[in-house]
Write an enzyme that holds these catalytic residues in place. Structure first.
Site, PDB file in Angstrom:
ATOM      1  N   ASP A 116      18.611   1.076  21.063  1.00 17.75           N
ATOM      2  CA  ASP A 116      18.768  -0.335  20.746  1.00 17.75           C
ATOM      3  C   ASP A 116      19.842  -0.499  19.672  1.00 17.75           C
ATOM      4  O   ASP A 116      19.937   0.290  18.739  1.00 17.75           O
ATOM      5  CB  ASP A 116      17.440  -0.909  20.252  1.00 17.75           C
ATOM      6  N   HIS A 170      25.644   0.117  19.030  1.00 21.05           N
ATOM      7  CA  HIS A 170      26.967  -0.020  18.428  1.00 21.05           C
ATOM      8  C   HIS A 170      26.911  -0.232  16.922  1.00 21.05           C
ATOM      9  O   HIS A 170      27.921  -0.085  16.237  1.00 21.05           O
ATOM     10  CB  HIS A 170      27.725  -1.174  19.086  1.00 21.05           C
ATOM     11  N   ASP A 216      17.209  -9.217  27.516  1.00 19.92           N
ATOM     12  CA  ASP A 216      17.457 -10.053  26.343  1.00 19.92           C
ATOM     13  C   ASP A 216      18.581 -11.053  26.581  1.00 19.92           C
ATOM     14  O   ASP A 216      19.180 -11.560  25.640  1.00 19.92           O
ATOM     15  CB  ASP A 216      17.760  -9.183  25.117  1.00 19.92           C
TER      16      ASP A 216
END
Length: 1503
Positions: free
Chosen positions: A510, A513, A611
């Site tokens: 999750d 980045h 999401d």
């Protein structure tokens, strides 16, 4: 026999090359080889890897050196490699796909088989209820489940804000039970074994919930004002904005026109006014970055003392940022101040002036800091207003309503776990460490930020500029650089990772980045200790594929999440399918050993992620099925999120959703919101699509073609390259609701090549009478008014979508079915299973059957040939074994001019170009570029698809030759007969497969017919040895004069015109394409410079003998011709060819077993006397012809060329036709020539009237050319040795001098050259050297002259590479130390990337050739001299000892690596004649030159 050859990938290592942003992928079981690129060859290179040795565990920071494998053990570095057999996964430069196992039998689930469904774990209820809810995934055909985190959630209830990473969410345990991770693990194992279901879950490393108990006990794990004081200004601003929120909520800004309810532009402007008028001025953030000027200047004044010593500082005032970030806490570096503001004296006035100057500069610096902060505040104001607009005004935002303490004007950036006080009291807490340590920075993300930068670390202004899109429920974690920097956090997260890896097959990273790379690396290493084949998934928002690759490489990410919802139309959806997986249909068969090429990350292609917004809200409900079908047809992992298939018409929020997923009940009613079955939404359609997706991947349907039929219809083909079955899915998207949007009534017909076996499925979204959607309070329910109408595995005639299916023919070999649609309505999908028509299927199987002789990989899909032509019953290797190396020249090579001489030409593709060769190499060179890229749009592939012209050319060219070549042609003709009758789109692939098999077989046989040096040699040696085949052939007309009938083993053929028997000896072309045919094919000098390397070293002894004897027969005036012209049109205008000829005879006697027998072979003399007509009688032995050549030189050669004038040379002046070649009676040096002719290899004659050089040689090199003296010395010394052994009958020469007969012994001649050489050729470092006749002309010292006794003495002193030739053939002439120093100068001045500069750049040098260029030998870099330079280096290095020799070997390898690269990449498969300066391409050079290839091969032979 294994159907799969060992898969090997080769990664070429290049010096200083950075590959951190290049992605390479491998499967487990592949071998990875590291080979040296040209920049590393010849160097001491060690490759170290942290990849574990067999039986060991991966340790990221533990490296081991790999051992070199050198299959040949000699010559060069072209075949040296390190090898690793990949057996596990880890991060690094190469991403290795994990092996995922499922079922009771632990069967392998290929990555492309994965169909994944995401579940929000908090919506699954008690663990006891999970099987009923998860069964939906099983019954819908999914084989992987992704769970959001299963840990205890934070107070926000977000799935990704975890209060405790180590504890299982207690909500999963019903009253009276306390489930643990063990129970979860058991359930995961049950799903794996009984349902064939693999489970993965998220790991969240970047943040923790604000209410995590452990973060309160260990605030050092977050970014707070104690460990991160650089955040203090941002915290002050955050508190000020919070108090602004309180004031708005309490209506204290009403007078300013700012109510709690922000509704319009005026209110937004009022927010700006309050910020600039009340908030920013009050907190004075600039003071945190300024200097207190008074105290700094006072300190400076105190330091200005009369006895002040040098400070050691540098000029230029330096300001030191206060590490605690206090107001006016910045300090002046006084050393720099004292060096910058120096008083001109020690007077009070001077000191005052210095202090004033410092004061002024500090005021300027403070002002700069003020202006900088104003810029930051402008950005902060814009971000605050932008946030208000999104959260309170825009339609797609959450519409939060009035500003309250619960919903502040903007999210807070820091935690504040204390009672509310005034701003002034808040600010006092910053100086109280026990409180300031609990002001923790929230996490979030920054749009457009560098993902490799941690935005919470010093140097970032994200928090003060309010650029963070903040997650107010989470605290950003502060790991530091290593575990010792924050021991509790690293230990805590390691335990979290171990729990996850123990129970789940994979993880989704999750917020990947924004997770520090070194942290993720460490944690994944921990996970892989427990689960070596860990499946790692990530979703990256870097905005750059290069940056994505950094994460993928470092972390060993298996799959990157990609989303169909990112496509704005069906065309883009189709493009994504093509982008994310599979080869093109009809792709070429790749070799099992091939380069490791950059790849794109493996995709997890989802119709929508969990999401993101719901597609139904942005498109239409009808589009759910066709877009899912497009995604399912991608050759990669595919999937969805729970709720999509049930057509839930809203986003299932990871934060706010608290309802449960419905359970599976096959008998559920449509009106039941808590249960689902196959009639719910598109579940039935998704089941069929998932099964099809898994079936296609498992059966090798790895080729993809996407056809945009019209603006709404996308057809995706998946094709199996071994069976040539296809599945074609035609999907009509419905981005707009068909009830409100006008779609085209007619869908264009489709033309599907092959035979449609069945309709795999046809389905469409339809309305049903089951009530309308009403959001359930307890369950996440979908829209009951829609379902899927579906049929599976039906015959085409039973289709309700297809109106008509007609069979048409597209040429004689391709059958196409035309599909006319009737009910392909928006929201529909139909998938056809297609085979080749029976005849084509049989022919493909037969072709594959015959290809098995080349590789077992063709066995799959092969069929025995029931009517095999006789020629195909014999293996091609057996047929080709009858070919000679001369036949191989015809089979593999022959440039256009050679082909034209036979009445043909190289194959030409209109509007493109011709192949370089008529033989197989012409095709193979082009296909070498096409094949790895699968460039099926290339003109060659188009030509093959359009007709049989190229196919017929290849076979007919050989059949027409008859004999053994004709048999090869018939074999190809037999294979091509089948090829012509398969679908045209498959012809490039199978044509290439046939040619590759034939070509590699031909190469194997070619090398087996050569010397052991070639057979056991490296790839580089073999490539160079092919130059022998390339250059040595037999044309339509005999190129060589006839040999004696008494000679054994001379090849003969029947003249096709007269039917008479004629000799057909191999001749050696000088270069391709310019010197390959007709009278310009054979040149004496070129032939004998190249003969040693191309014929003697390669083992072509008989053919070398014939060439030596043929040229011997043309001896005239004591010379052999330069331009042979079959001997009849020969020109005797070069002085050096005879010496190269003699050197080759010596080499023949030395290298060939019983080679001295050639000395007694009869020579058919065409010119027994100078004035004889051609073909006059006489067959003396070769030894007598040699003696004659030597005697004539000793006597002195002086004649005028026959037919002198423009007929034979239109540019030469009259004096140039006078040929002189003699021996100096005092030195023994051969000499000759004049300033109007050029008798050595540097033979460029001026031809420009405008430049006034017509008839003037650029390089006359008259006198004694250094290489000719060396060649002469070599010949004389050899003859002396032969005579002593009784192998040469002559000890002396009889000549006439001054009217008397005189005997000159070979021994005396040899001695004279020896004692006089260095006296006359070496340019000493001693400026008073008595042997130096022209000290004023010396340009460089420590070198050897290019000539001696030139008519223009300055020419003698030019530095050229020719003395290296003398060093190789007559090394005894050189003093070792002098020779070495001269070679060093040559290396520095003349060595280029591929060749040697032909003139010292300090002379009249010009490195670029233009057409008819006078500077042909005045700088351009010729390749063949580099061979002699390197051989000389090796010889003398060995004399100087092991260390020098080893260093020289490395140098030689490094230099030759450039030639290897050129040879590999050259479409001519050769080395050029010359290059322009610094290796730049010269368009006027021969692309492949015999002597260039030969001399490089000789270097490798010497090593």
């Amino acid at each position: 026999m294994s159907l799969q050859a060992k898969q090997v990938r080769v990664l070429v290592l290049r010096d200083m090359e950075q590959l951190g942003r290049t992605l390479f992928r491998l499967d487990q079981g592949f071998e990875l080889q590291f080979r040296l690129g040209p920049t590393l060859q010849g160097k001491h290179v060690r490759v170290q890897t942290n990849y574990p040795a067999p039986g060991e565990h991966f340790e990221r920071h533990t490296f081991r050196a790999l051992d070199w494998h050198n299959p040949t053990g000699r010559e060069d570095d072209s075949d040296k490699f390190y090898a690793i057999v990949i057996q596990t996964t880890c991060g690094g430069y190469v991403v290795v796909d994990p092996v995922l196992l499922a079922g009771a039998d632990n069967h392998h689930v290929h990555l492309d088989c994965i169909t994944i469904q995401t579940y929000l774990s908090k919506c699954l209820g008690h663990l006891d209820d999970w099987p009923d809810r998860l069964r939906v995934a099983k019954e819908s055909g999914y084989n992987m489940i992704h769970f959001t985190p299963l840990q205890t959630l934070g107070k926000s209830r977000s799935c990704y804000s975890l209060a405790d990473q180590l504890s299982l969410n207690p909500e999963f345990s019903p009253p009276g039970k306390n489930y643990t991770w063990t129970d979860v693990g058991e359930l995961v194992q049950k799903l794996k074994k009984e349902w064939n279901m693999i489970c993965i879950t998220d790991v969240v490393y970047n943040h923790t919930a604000t209410n995590s108990p452990w973060i309160k006990e260990h605030p050092e794990c977050g970014y707070n004002l104690v460990n991160s004081p650089h955040l203090r200004p941002a915290w002050v601003l955050d508190r000020a904005i919070w108090h602004m929120t309180c004031n708005m909520a309490d209506a204290k800004y009403a007078a300013n026109g700012l109510p709690a309810q922000v509704q319009n532009e005026g209110h937004l402007n009022a927010i700006r006014d309050v910020l600039w008028g009340q908030v920013f001025p009050k907190i004075k953030l600039w003071e945190f970055f300024q200097v207190r000027i008074e105290s700094a200047v006072e300190e400076f004044r105190d330091l200005l003392k009369p006895d002040q010593k040098k400070t050691g500082g540098k000029q230029g005032l330096k300001i030191i940022q206060d590490p605690k970030f206090r107001r006016f806490g910045n300090e002046v570096d006084m050393d720099s101040a004292l060096e910058t503001f120096v008083p001109h004296s020690h007077s009070t006035q001077a000191i005052l002036e210095a202090c004033n100057r410092l004061w002024g500069r500090l005021e300027g610096i403070n002002k700069e800091q003020y202006q900088q902060m104003i810029h930051h505040q402008e950005k902060a104001a814009n971000c605050i207003v932008g946030n208000v607009v999104y959260e309170r005004l825009t339609d797609h935002g959450p519409k939060l309503g009035p500003v309250t303490r619960k919903d502040p004007i903007v999210p807070r950036y820091f935690t504040f776990p204390f009672e509310e006080t005034s701003l002034e009291d808040d600010l006092k807490m910053t100086d109280q460490p026990d409180k300031a340590c609990h002001f923790l920075a929230h996490n979030g993300w920054v749009m457009g930020d560098d993902p490799l930068r941690n935005f919470a670390e010093p140097g970032s202004n994200v928090y003060i500029r309010r650029e963070l899109i903040c997650w107010g429920d989470s605290v950003k974690l502060r790991y530091g650089d290593k575990p010792d920097d924050c021991p509790y956090l690293w230990t805590h997260m390691q335990k979290y990772t171990e729990i996850t890896a123990k129970h789940f097959a994979g993880v989704r990273l999750d917020n990947c980045h924004s997770t520090p790379l070194h942290v993720a690396e460490y944690m994944l290493d921990v996970a892989r200790v427990l689960r070596p084949s860990l499946y790692v998934v990530a979703e990256l928002f870097t905005g750059s594929e290069d940056l994505d690759n950094v994460f993928v490489n470092k972390l060993g990410v298996t799959s990157l999440i990609r989303e169909a919802m990112s496509a704005g139309d069906s065309h883009e959806e189709g493009r994504l399918v093509y982008r994310y997986g599979g080869e093109p249909v009809g792709a070429f068969v790749q070799p099992s050993l091939r380069p490791l090429v950059p790849s794109i990350a493996h995709a997890m292609f989802l119709d929508v992620t969990h999401d993101n917004e719901c597609p139904i809200q942005l498109r239409s409900a009808y589009d759910s099925l066709p877009s899912s079908a497009i995604v399912s047809m991608a050759c990669c992992c595919s999937g969805s999120t729970r709720g999509y298939d049930e057509m839930v018409p809203h986003q299932i929020s990871v934060v706010k959703e608290e309802r449960f997923y419905p359970k599976w009940n096959p008998d559920a009613k449509a009106s039941s919101p808590g249960e689902v079955n196959l009639k719910t939404g598109i579940i039935a359609g998704k089941l069929a699509l998932n099964k099809m997706h898994q079936d296609l991947a498992s059966k090798g349907f790895n080729q993809v073609y996407v056809d945009q039929v019209d603006e709404d219809v996308v057809a995706v083909t998946r094709h199996c390259p071994s069976t040539h079955q296809s599945v074609v899915a035609v999907c009509r998207t419905a981005f707009h609701n068909p009830k409100h949007h006008q779609y085209r009534k007619e869908v264009p017909p489709m033309f599907i090549p092959g035979k449609i076996d069945e309709v795999v499925l046809e389905a469409r979204v339809i309305d049903r009478q089951a009530g309308t959607y009403k959001k359930c309070e307890k369950y996440i329910n979908g829209m009951p008014e829609y379902t899927v109408e579906i049929k599976e595995h039906i015959q085409l005639k039973d289709s309700g979508v297809v109106k008509h299916a007609g069979v048409t023919s597209k040429g004689s070999s391709e059958f196409v079915q035309e599909i006319v649609f009737e009910r392909l309505t928006p929201g529909s999908v139909i998938a056809f299973r297609v085979s080749l028509d029976p005849r084509a299927q049989e022919l493909v199987g037969v072709i594959r059957h015959h290809l098995i002789q080349f590789s077992p990989k063709y066995k799959l899909g092969s069929l025995p040939d029931q009517h095999t032509p006789t020629i195909l019953e014999t293996p091609l290797a057996q047929i080709m074994s009858k070919l000679t190396l001369a036949d191989m020249n015809m089979l593999l090579f022959r440039c256009d001019s050679e082909e034209q001489e036979e009445g043909g030409g190289c194959y030409n593709i209109p509007s493109w170009t011709s192949f370089k060769y008529g033989g197989m190499q012409g095709l193979m060179s082009v296909m070498a570029d096409i094949r790895p890229k699968n460039d099926l749009g290339h003109p060659v592939c188009d030509n093959l698809r359009q007709g049989d012209w190229m196919i017929d050319y290849v076979s007919n060219r050989l059949v027409s030759r008859g004999g053994a070549l004709g048999e090869v042609g018939k074999w190809l003709e037999g294979m091509f007969h089948y090829l012509k009758h398969i679908p045209r789109y498959l012809i490039p692939c199978y044509f290439d497969a046939i040619l590759v098999g034939a070509y590699t077989t031909a190469l194997d046989i070619t090398f087996n017919k050569m010397s052991s040096f070639v057979q056991n040699g490296s790839t580089f040696v073999k490539l160079l040895a092919l130059g022998s085949v390339q250059m040595c052939g037999v044309g339509s007309f005999p190129a060589l004069p006839p040999l004696s009938l008494a000679l054994p083993d001379v090849p003969y053929r029947l003249d096709k015109d007269t039917g008479k028997k004629e000799q057909c000896c191999v001749s050696l072309a000088a270069g391709l394409p310019h010197f390959s045919s007709g009278i310009f094919r054979c040149w004496g000098r070129d032939t004998f410079i190249a003969l040693r390397g191309l014929m003697l070293v390669t083992g072509r002894h008989l053919e070398a003998r014939n060439i030596i004897l043929a040229f011997a027969g043309t001896l005239r005036h004591g010379l052999i011709p330069n331009l042979l012209g079959e001997g009849i049109s020969a020109r005797y205008n070069c002085r050096d060819a005879v010496w190269w000829w003699l050197q080759c005879i010596q080499d023949y006697c030395t290298l060939v077993p019983e080679g001295t027998a050639v000395l007694h072979c009869p020579v058919v003399r065409m010119y027994p006397h100078d004035d004889s007509e051609p073909h006059a009688p006489g067959t003396p032995p070769l030894c007598d012809v040699i003696h004659e050549a030597m005697t004539r030189h000793m006597q002195g050669i002086d004649f005028r060329e026959r037919n002198a004038g423009a007929n034979i040379d239109m540019h030469m002046k009259d004096e140039g036709f006078n040929v002189v070649a003699k021996v100096n009676r005092y030195t023994g040096f051969v000499y000759g020539g004049n300033r109007f002719n050029c008798g050595t290899w540097m033979d460029k004659m001026g031809e420009s009237d405008k430049a006034r050089n017509k008839g003037m040689p650029a390089t006359p090199r008259d006198g004694s050319a250094v290489e000719m003296v060396g060649l002469c010395k070599s010949a004389v010394r050899w003859l002396v040795e032969l005579h002593k052994k009784g192998l040469f009958p002559h000890s002396s020469m009889k000549i006439q001098r001054d009217g008397k007969e005189l005997k000159v012994s070979y021994e005396d001649w040899n001695h004279k050259i020896q004692v006089n050489f260095e006296k006359n050729f070496y340019v000493s470092h001693d400026e008073k050297d008595p042997d130096e006749k022209h000290p004023d002309l010396v340009h460089k010292r420590g070198i050897y002259k290019d000539s001696h006794g030139a008519s223009s003495p300055w020419c003698d002193y030019q530095l050229r590479p020719n003395f290296c030739i003398a060093m190789v053939v007559a090394p005894e002439l050189f003093t070792v130390e002098r020779a070495w120093k001269a070679l060093e100068v040559t290396e520095k001045k003349l060595l280029g990337p591929l060749g040697m500069k032909t003139l010292d750049p300090d002379f009249s040098y010009s490195g670029h050739i233009v057409r008819k260029s006078f500077n042909y030998h005045q700088g351009p870099e010729w390749l063949w001299p580099i061979g002699y330079f390197l051989r000389a280096k090796l010889y003398f290095a060995k004399k100087l000892g092991k260390e020098t020799y080893d260093q020289t070997v490395y140098l030689v390898k490094s230099i030759l690596s450039q030639h290897y690269v050129h040879l590999e990449r050259s479409s001519w498969k050769g080395l050029p004649e010359l290059t322009n300066e610094n290796g730049q391409n010269c368009p006027f050079s021969c692309e492949s030159q015999a002597w260039s290839i030969s001399t490089v091969l000789e270097v490798l032979h010497d090593m």
